[in-house]
Design a protein around this motif. Sequence first.
Motif, PDB file in Angstrom:
ATOM      1  N   GLN A 362     -17.410  36.074  16.301  1.00 62.11           N
ATOM      2  CA  GLN A 362     -16.957  35.765  14.949  1.00 62.11           C
ATOM      3  C   GLN A 362     -18.143  35.797  14.004  1.00 62.11           C
ATOM      4  O   GLN A 362     -19.275  35.514  14.403  1.00 62.11           O
ATOM      5  N   GLY A 363     -17.868  36.177  12.775  1.00 62.81           N
ATOM      6  CA  GLY A 363     -18.892  36.206  11.750  1.00 62.81           C
ATOM      7  C   GLY A 363     -18.460  35.383  10.556  1.00 62.81           C
ATOM      8  O   GLY A 363     -17.276  35.344  10.213  1.00 62.81           O
ATOM      9  N   HIS A 425     -25.859  32.793  19.386  1.00 60.69           N
ATOM     10  CA  HIS A 425     -25.582  32.211  18.080  1.00 60.69           C
ATOM     11  C   HIS A 425     -26.726  32.543  17.134  1.00 60.69           C
ATOM     12  O   HIS A 425     -27.896  32.309  17.463  1.00 60.69           O
ATOM     13  N   ILE A 426     -26.397  33.094  15.980  1.00 62.89           N
ATOM     14  CA  ILE A 426     -27.407  33.515  15.018  1.00 62.89           C
ATOM     15  C   ILE A 426     -27.052  32.942  13.651  1.00 62.89           C
ATOM     16  O   ILE A 426     -25.905  33.005  13.214  1.00 62.89           O
ATOM     17  N   VAL A 427     -28.044  32.404  12.983  1.00 64.03           N
ATOM     18  CA  VAL A 427     -27.877  31.960  11.600  1.00 64.03           C
ATOM     19  C   VAL A 427     -29.020  32.548  10.795  1.00 64.03           C
ATOM     20  O   VAL A 427     -30.185  32.381  11.141  1.00 64.03           O
ATOM     21  N   GLY A 428     -28.674  33.328   9.744  1.00 63.04           N
ATOM     22  CA  GLY A 428     -29.689  33.948   8.927  1.00 63.04           C
ATOM     23  C   GLY A 428     -29.252  35.294   8.398  1.00 63.04           C
ATOM     24  O   GLY A 428     -28.133  35.759   8.677  1.00 63.04           O
ATOM     25  N   PRO A 429     -30.099  35.958   7.624  1.00 62.42           N
ATOM     26  CA  PRO A 429     -29.753  37.271   7.063  1.00 62.42           C
ATOM     27  C   PRO A 429     -29.322  38.255   8.144  1.00 62.42           C
ATOM     28  O   PRO A 429     -29.930  38.338   9.211  1.00 62.42           O
ATOM     29  N   ASP A 430     -28.255  38.999   7.846  1.00 63.20           N
ATOM     30  CA  ASP A 430     -27.734  40.050   8.719  1.00 63.20           C
ATOM     31  C   ASP A 430     -27.308  39.545  10.095  1.00 63.20           C
ATOM     32  O   ASP A 430     -27.250  40.313  11.056  1.00 63.20           O
ATOM     33  N   ALA A 431     -26.966  38.282  10.193  1.00 56.50           N
ATOM     34  CA  ALA A 431     -26.554  37.731  11.486  1.00 56.50           C
ATOM     35  C   ALA A 431     -25.373  38.484  12.072  1.00 56.50           C
ATOM     36  O   ALA A 431     -25.306  38.713  13.288  1.00 56.50           O
TER      37      ALA A 431
END
Length: 484
Positions: A362-363, A425-431
Motif C-alpha cells: 500500500q502507498g 516499510h518506507i517513509v520519505g520522498p518517493d517511498a
Amino acid sequence: MQDNTAAADHVDLCIIGSGSGLSLIDDDINDWQIALIDNGIGPNDAFGGTCLNAGCIPSKMFSFPATYALAPTHAARVDVDLGVQGIDFKAIQARTFGRTDAISASGLAGLIRRENLQVLFGSATFVDDHTVRVGHRQITADRIVIAAGSRPRQVRAPGFDDPYLQAFVYTSESIMRVEELPQRLIILGGGIEAVEFAHIFAAMGSQVSIISRSEPLLRALDSSVAIRVTEELAQRLVLRLNQSVIGLDSDDAGGVVVSTQDAHGIEYTYQADAVLTCVGRIPNGDQLRVDKAGISLDEKGFIPVDQYLRTSVPHIWALGDVCSPQMLKHLANAQARLVKRNLLAERAGRPLEARDERFVPQGIFTEPQVASVGATEEQLQESGVDYVVHVQEYASVAYGWAMNDIDHFVKLLADPTGEHLLGAHIVGPDATILIQPLVQAMNLNQTISDVAKGQYWIHPALTEVVENALLGVLRVAAEQSAAL
C-alpha cells in the motif's frame, strides 16, 4: 444516462458495480449476454467507480500540486530560497474533473455501444441466487459478479444528521468538489484518507486540524513509520489526538463547531468552515440483500470468498472492497483479472486459479510519502515470529546527502537468516516507488542476497537506500548468528 430497456431479462453474466468490475468486459466474452448494474458514486452519481471519480486518481491530481506548494520548505534545506506565488484551486479542480469526468462519460458511451451488454442504473438487490432487481427490472443470470465497492462511514454523533449542518460536512467522495477552498477545515479520523487530505488542504492554504480518537496517526502501520508521519504532520497542521467527537453545532459567526471529549472526560470545541469525515469505509454488501441469494456477511460486513473469489454460492463471485478489508484499487484490479480468468476456465472445464494475497503493498500519498508491504514489527512480536530488523536512513546514502534529508528511512524485517523479507516499510520522498523491488522480492520469493547483490544499483540514485537496507539486514542476521 441511458438505459437499454429493450435487452432481454436473462443474461449469461451480471456484474454489480462499475469500478474494477469493468475489467471483466472485453472481447473474450463477446458471446455472452451481460448486464452491468451501477448506482453511481459521489454527489453526481458518477459512473466508473470510486477510484476514477472520487478516490485514487483525483486525489493524486490534487496531492501532486499540493506537494509542489511545499517546495520552498524543502528548498530551504539545501540553501535555495523559493516562494509560492499562489495556488489556483479552481484550476486544479477543473483540470482534475475535466479529465476524470470525460473518462467516465466516454467509458460509459463505449460500453453502451457493445451489442452484448445492457447497462442498468440504480440500486441492485438480490431476489434469489440467480435474480437481481434494479428499479422495476429483474435480471436473471447464470453467473453474477459482485463488485459493488464501499462507501464512507458516517459519524454517529448529535448534529451530524441535521440537514442544515450537513451542508458543512463532507466525505472523501465530495470534498474535492467543494465550491471554495475552506479557510478552516477539520478532518475527523487518523487513517490514510485523513492524512492524504490533510496534506492536500494544508498545502493549498486551509488551516487544517485533524481530530483522531487514537494516537499516533496511521496506527495500523508499523509504529516507527506512524510516529514519524505524525511528527512531521504536526509541524504543518493542528493535531488533536485521543479525542472522540461528541457533537456538531452551528456557529453564530458562520460555519460549525465540533465538540470532542478526551479520555479524562474533558470537553473541547473547535470552529470550522467545513468538516471532512474520514472515519473508515463500509463494504456495500449490506445494501444488496445478499441473504436472499444465500450469502451471509461476516462480522465486519464483508462478503466471504474462497481462494478463487467465489462466494458460498458457486456461481456468484465477489471482488474489491465488498470482500477485501484492504480496500486497495490495485488489489481489486488483480482480483478482477483473476475472476475473469476463472470464469473463462470454468467455461472451458479447466481448473480454477487460486489467489495469492500474502504480500499486497500500500502507498500513502501524504507528505512524507509512505509505502509498506508485509508484516509490521508489532505483528511479528504479537505472533511470536523470530525476525531481524534493520533501519536505513535516507541520510546514509549520497542522494540523501544531496537532499539534506534527516527525517526519513527504510525499515526491513526479515527471518533470522536475513534472507527472506517478512515486511518492508518506507517513509520519505518517493517511498511508493522505492518499495517496488521489495514487493517483487516477496512475491517472487527472491532471497535478500539475490536482490541486493545480483544486480547493479545506480549510483548515486536514491535507490541505494534500498540496496543498503538489504545489505544491512544481511549484516544484522550474520552478527546475531555469530553471537549465538
